[in-house]
Design a protein around this motif. Structure first.
Motif, PDB file in Angstrom:
ATOM      1  N   THR A 158      43.408  44.515  51.777  1.00 28.29           N
ATOM      2  CA  THR A 158      44.773  44.520  52.294  1.00 28.29           C
ATOM      3  C   THR A 158      45.783  44.225  51.180  1.00 28.29           C
ATOM      4  OG1 THR A 158      44.882  42.171  52.925  1.00 28.29           O
ATOM      5  CG2 THR A 158      43.925  43.716  54.524  1.00 28.29           C
ATOM      6  N   GLN A 159      45.279  43.838  50.007  1.00 31.20           N
ATOM      7  CA  GLN A 159      46.157  43.651  48.848  1.00 31.20           C
ATOM      8  C   GLN A 159      46.304  44.937  48.049  1.00 31.20           C
ATOM      9  OE1 GLN A 159      43.780  40.264  47.376  1.00 31.20           O
ATOM     10  NE2 GLN A 159      45.695  39.118  47.327  1.00 31.20           N
ATOM     11  N   GLY A 160      45.251  45.740  48.001  1.00 30.20           N
ATOM     12  CA  GLY A 160      45.293  46.981  47.251  1.00 30.20           C
ATOM     13  C   GLY A 160      43.982  47.724  47.376  1.00 30.20           C
ATOM     14  N   LYS A 161      43.994  48.969  46.957  1.00 30.21           N
ATOM     15  CA  LYS A 161      42.780  49.788  46.988  1.00 30.21           C
ATOM     16  C   LYS A 161      41.924  49.489  45.766  1.00 30.21           C
ATOM     17  CE  LYS A 161      44.201  51.584  50.789  1.00 30.21           C
ATOM     18  NZ  LYS A 161      43.589  51.139  52.060  1.00 30.21           N
ATOM     19  N   ARG A 162      41.064  50.441  45.412  1.00 34.59           N
ATOM     20  CA  ARG A 162      40.150  50.235  44.290  1.00 34.59           C
ATOM     21  C   ARG A 162      40.122  51.493  43.428  1.00 34.59           C
ATOM     22  NH1 ARG A 162      33.778  48.617  44.054  1.00 34.59           N
ATOM     23  NH2 ARG A 162      33.610  50.869  44.130  1.00 34.59           N
ATOM     24  N   GLY A 163      41.329  52.022  43.144  1.00 33.01           N
ATOM     25  CA  GLY A 163      41.428  53.275  42.412  1.00 33.01           C
ATOM     26  C   GLY A 163      41.892  53.090  40.983  1.00 33.01           C
ATOM     27  N   ALA A 164      42.392  54.176  40.406  1.00 33.13           N
ATOM     28  CA  ALA A 164      42.751  54.198  38.992  1.00 33.13           C
ATOM     29  C   ALA A 164      43.841  53.185  38.668  1.00 33.13           C
ATOM     30  CB  ALA A 164      43.203  55.607  38.607  1.00 33.13           C
ATOM     31  N   ASP A 165      44.890  53.101  39.497  1.00 33.90           N
ATOM     32  CA  ASP A 165      45.985  52.165  39.218  1.00 33.90           C
ATOM     33  C   ASP A 165      45.525  50.716  39.269  1.00 33.90           C
ATOM     34  OD1 ASP A 165      48.176  53.839  38.683  1.00 33.90           O
ATOM     35  OD2 ASP A 165      48.556  54.176  40.801  1.00 33.90           O
ATOM     36  N   GLU A 166      44.685  50.391  40.240  1.00 34.83           N
ATOM     37  CA  GLU A 166      44.238  49.007  40.389  1.00 34.83           C
ATOM     38  C   GLU A 166      43.355  48.588  39.212  1.00 34.83           C
ATOM     39  OE1 GLU A 166      45.537  50.462  44.299  1.00 34.83           O
ATOM     40  OE2 GLU A 166      44.172  51.287  42.785  1.00 34.83           O
ATOM     41  N   ILE A 167      42.441  49.474  38.789  1.00 34.16           N
ATOM     42  CA  ILE A 167      41.574  49.143  37.662  1.00 34.16           C
ATOM     43  C   ILE A 167      42.402  48.979  36.393  1.00 34.16           C
ATOM     44  CG2 ILE A 167      39.576  49.849  36.314  1.00 34.16           C
ATOM     45  CD1 ILE A 167      39.146  49.201  39.373  1.00 34.16           C
ATOM     46  N   ALA A 168      43.319  49.923  36.165  1.00 33.41           N
ATOM     47  CA  ALA A 168      44.169  49.848  34.983  1.00 33.41           C
ATOM     48  C   ALA A 168      45.029  48.584  35.000  1.00 33.41           C
ATOM     49  CB  ALA A 168      45.050  51.099  34.899  1.00 33.41           C
ATOM     50  N   SER A 169      45.496  48.181  36.178  1.00 33.05           N
ATOM     51  CA  SER A 169      46.315  46.968  36.295  1.00 33.05           C
ATOM     52  C   SER A 169      45.534  45.728  35.857  1.00 33.05           C
ATOM     53  CB  SER A 169      46.810  46.798  37.733  1.00 33.05           C
ATOM     54  OG  SER A 169      47.648  47.853  38.124  1.00 33.05           O
ATOM     55  N   CYS A 170      44.271  45.657  36.251  1.00 29.12           N
ATOM     56  CA  CYS A 170      43.442  44.512  35.862  1.00 29.12           C
ATOM     57  C   CYS A 170      43.223  44.493  34.347  1.00 29.12           C
ATOM     58  CB  CYS A 170      42.100  44.560  36.585  1.00 29.12           C
ATOM     59  SG  CYS A 170      42.208  44.320  38.376  1.00 29.12           S
ATOM     60  N   ILE A 171      43.007  45.664  33.758  1.00 28.47           N
ATOM     61  CA  ILE A 171      42.816  45.738  32.316  1.00 28.47           C
ATOM     62  C   ILE A 171      44.086  45.298  31.581  1.00 28.47           C
ATOM     63  CG2 ILE A 171      42.347  47.290  30.381  1.00 28.47           C
ATOM     64  CD1 ILE A 171      39.908  46.667  32.111  1.00 28.47           C
ATOM     65  N   VAL A 172      45.246  45.736  32.071  1.00 31.10           N
ATOM     66  CA  VAL A 172      46.523  45.327  31.467  1.00 31.10           C
ATOM     67  C   VAL A 172      46.682  43.805  31.550  1.00 31.10           C
ATOM     68  CG1 VAL A 172      49.032  45.431  31.736  1.00 31.10           C
ATOM     69  CG2 VAL A 172      47.691  47.530  31.845  1.00 31.10           C
ATOM     70  N   THR A 173      46.341  43.229  32.705  1.00 26.02           N
ATOM     71  CA  THR A 173      46.432  41.771  32.869  1.00 26.02           C
ATOM     72  C   THR A 173      45.501  41.055  31.905  1.00 26.02           C
ATOM     73  OG1 THR A 173      47.004  42.015  35.212  1.00 26.02           O
ATOM     74  CG2 THR A 173      46.190  39.875  34.510  1.00 26.02           C
ATOM     75  N   PHE A 174      44.298  41.591  31.724  1.00 28.07           N
ATOM     76  CA  PHE A 174      43.355  40.979  30.774  1.00 28.07           C
ATOM     77  C   PHE A 174      43.956  40.941  29.374  1.00 28.07           C
ATOM     78  CE2 PHE A 174      40.201  41.623  27.433  1.00 28.07           C
ATOM     79  CZ  PHE A 174      39.421  40.482  27.581  1.00 28.07           C
ATOM     80  N   PHE A 175      44.527  42.045  28.924  1.00 26.34           N
ATOM     81  CA  PHE A 175      45.088  42.086  27.578  1.00 26.34           C
ATOM     82  C   PHE A 175      46.235  41.084  27.405  1.00 26.34           C
ATOM     83  CE2 PHE A 175      43.414  46.600  27.168  1.00 26.34           C
ATOM     84  CZ  PHE A 175      42.444  46.255  26.235  1.00 26.34           C
ATOM     85  N   HIS A 176      47.058  40.942  28.406  1.00 27.07           N
ATOM     86  CA  HIS A 176      48.227  40.082  28.271  1.00 27.07           C
ATOM     87  C   HIS A 176      47.924  38.606  28.498  1.00 27.07           C
ATOM     88  CE1 HIS A 176      51.271  43.066  27.465  1.00 27.07           C
ATOM     89  NE2 HIS A 176      50.874  43.797  28.489  1.00 27.07           N
ATOM     90  N   GLU A 177      46.887  38.289  29.281  1.00 28.05           N
ATOM     91  CA  GLU A 177      46.635  36.888  29.631  1.00 28.05           C
ATOM     92  C   GLU A 177      45.435  36.267  28.932  1.00 28.05           C
ATOM     93  OE1 GLU A 177      46.506  36.233  33.835  1.00 28.05           O
ATOM     94  OE2 GLU A 177      48.464  37.172  34.203  1.00 28.05           O
ATOM     95  N   PHE A 178      44.465  37.066  28.530  1.00 29.64           N
ATOM     96  CA  PHE A 178      43.220  36.493  28.020  1.00 29.64           C
ATOM     97  C   PHE A 178      42.879  36.898  26.588  1.00 29.64           C
ATOM     98  CE2 PHE A 178      42.671  36.701  32.684  1.00 29.64           C
ATOM     99  CZ  PHE A 178      42.506  35.346  32.942  1.00 29.64           C
ATOM    100  N   LEU A 179      43.642  37.781  25.979  1.00 33.16           N
ATOM    101  CA  LEU A 179      43.343  38.231  24.631  1.00 33.16           C
ATOM    102  C   LEU A 179      43.937  37.251  23.618  1.00 33.16           C
ATOM    103  CD1 LEU A 179      41.830  40.785  23.659  1.00 33.16           C
ATOM    104  CD2 LEU A 179      44.068  41.761  23.098  1.00 33.16           C
ATOM    105  N   PRO A 180      43.111  36.689  22.727  1.00 29.77           N
ATOM    106  CA  PRO A 180      43.648  35.753  21.721  1.00 29.77           C
ATOM    107  C   PRO A 180      44.662  36.452  20.809  1.00 29.77           C
ATOM    108  CG  PRO A 180      41.246  35.632  21.837  1.00 29.77           C
ATOM    109  CD  PRO A 180      41.649  36.827  22.644  1.00 29.77           C
ATOM    110  N   PRO A 181      45.670  35.738  20.310  1.00 28.47           N
ATOM    111  CA  PRO A 181      46.694  36.354  19.463  1.00 28.47           C
ATOM    112  C   PRO A 181      46.159  36.863  18.135  1.00 28.47           C
ATOM    113  CG  PRO A 181      46.967  33.966  19.547  1.00 28.47           C
ATOM    114  CD  PRO A 181      45.950  34.323  20.586  1.00 28.47           C
TER     115      PRO A 181
END
Length: 471
Positions: A207-230
């Motif tokens: 109910t928050q979102g599907k499991r398609g291309a946009d959702e997967i890409a969104s998680c990858i973008v979040t990983f880069f911005h929140e968990f990638l060391p500088p």
């Protein structure tokens, strides 16, 4: 007319006029059909526009159906009779195949070898398989080489792998009636950093979102911005070749946007293993999660309890990281692709046709985010070919890429699914009843199974959709 004989009239031939003693009564046949019809059916999330094929739940098979039929105390029939009635359904029902790392190409060639008519034909097919397996093994070797590079670079060039876990059902119950009822889908995308053995799990529900291309890409973008060391300047990514999730224009738009906007990251390499030969390190993480789910003492009656459960997986000093995905995290990358931003071209800069299915390696660079570099192999010696993203080829600059929020309200489920979920309320903690009761429904919603992958390349379908919207 009756035949005559010296002893009188000869009676009519009655062969074939009587019901067979062992014929299944119509009422019993209808009882079996009603039992089969009592199970929810699903259509593939990716191919529902192109097929009407229906599937039963992933926990089911013919033996399980028959076992459940016997449990309800129905009229006695044999397994073969039950099976024959199951096969009468039109359109035919199918069971979802288990997600095993098997290769369709290898299996097809093996079948052709076994039925080859001549030794020459068999030898040719064996050589074809050797070439295919050689390409797959080379992809694994490239991943091993990149992992070694990541280790020697002291995390300045990490290698990450990512994949979706099979859908988890909420609430998690063991009672027999759950087979007959739809449940809420919980999704988990695992990003695994190979040199640190750290697993980052992005979890959300349907109910928050599907499991398609946009959702997967969104998680990858979040990983880069929140968990990638500088300290990281360059990232190498590996995944399977699922075109509806990992290998498509939406993911390309997301990665190009990241290198344009990220403060330190200058290069992203996205590489793909060969279809059917896609063992990834996050597979082991998913196995650990499934094992924990089976043996946990926590009642998994609400999506939030899945977050807590996954946080307890892993060794003491390396427990899995959980990022609870919310609707504002899920982005729509169409603006990056279609409006004032770039657009994937049909041909590369050498004038050759471009198809996502041909690409095995994409490269995105901060120094020129208007170009996507790609190769059809993983050979380092092979030169990259460029795809120009700029709409206006004469323009010297590329506009700032900006994705927009994808969802602004809860995603509806089907009325039938909500009815099934509400039937399970007596078996779950009352504190979670309101969550189920407040689920939004829509008569246009469809019961999809996102684990059912398409048997065709939907990346090209995504491109066609992009072009239609652009026109």
């Amino acid at each position: 007319m009756e035949r005559q004989s010296g002893a009188g009239a000869v009676p009519k031939d009655q062969r074939g006029k009587h019901e067979p003693k062992h014929k299944l009564p119509a009422a019993v046949r209808e009882e079996v059909k009603a039992h089969i019809n009592s199970f929810p059916r699903y259509i593939s999330h990716y191919s529902r526009r192109h097929t009407t094929q229906l599937y039963l739940g992933k926990e089911l098979n013919l033996n399980k159906l028959f076992e459940l039929y016997i449990e309800i105390g129905a009229s006695k029939v044999s397994l073969s009779t039950y099976s024959n009635i199951f096969k009468e359904f039109t359109p035919r029902l199918k069971f979802k195949s288990p997600q095993l790392d098997t290769c369709t190409t290898c299996n097809t060639i093996e079948n052709m070898i076994s039925s080859a008519s001549t030794p020459e034909e068999s030898a040719t097919l064996k050589q074809e398989k050797e070439i295919h397996v050689g390409v797959a093994d080379f992809a694994y070797e490239c991943k091993r080489s990149d992992k070694l590079l990541a280790k020697n670079s002291k995390q300045t060039v990490p290698t990450i792998v990512f994949d979706l876990q099979q859908v988890m059902q909420c609430p998690q119950l063991t009672s027999g009636n759950v087979y007959y009822l739809r449940q809420l889908s919980v999704y988990n995308l695992t990003v695994y950093v190979t040199e640190t053995n750290m697993a980052y799990n992005f979890i959300w529900h349907e109910t928050q979102g599907k499991r398609g291309a946009d959702e997967i890409a969104s998680c990858i973008v979040t990983f880069f911005h929140e968990f990638l060391p500088p300290s990281v300047k360059h990232v190498i990514m590996y995944s399977d070749t699922c075109s509806g999730q990992n290998k498509n224009s939406h993911m390309c738009g997301a990665l190009a946007m990241v290198v344009q906007q990220h403060p330190t990251l200058g290069t992203i390499d996205q590489k793909f293993l060969v279809s059917g030969h896609t063992h990834l390190e996050c597979d082991q993480a998913h196995h650990q999660i499934e094992s924990k789910k089976k043996h946990t003492s926590v009642a998994l009656h609400h999506p939030s309890k899945f977050f807590d459960m996954v946080r307890e997986v892993g060794p003491a000093k390396k427990k899995f990281t959980v990022r609870e995905v919310t609707q504002p995290d899920l982005l729509d990358f169409n603006p990056v692709l279609l409006r004032d931003g770039p657009l994937v071209r049909k041909v590369d800069t050498e004038g050759q046709p471009f198809l996502f299915g041909d690409a095995q390696w994409f490269r995105f660079e901060k120094k020129d985010p208007s170009a996507i570099l790609y190769k059809r192999t993983l050979y380092k010696e092979e030169p990259f070919v460029s795809l120009n993203w700029k709409r206006n080829k004469k323009s010297s600059s590329l506009p700032n890429m900006c994705a927009t929020r994808k969802y602004f309200s809860p995603c509806p489920i089907t009325k039938e699914k909500k009815k099934d979920i509400l039937k399970l309320l007596p078996q779950i903690d009352p504190m979670y009843w309101a969550f189920s009761q407040d689920l939004v429904t829509d008569q246009l919603a469809v019961d999809e199974d996102p684990d059912l992958l398409p048997d065709y390349d939907v990346a090209e379908e995504l491109i066609r959709q992009d072009e239609m919207e652009n026109d």
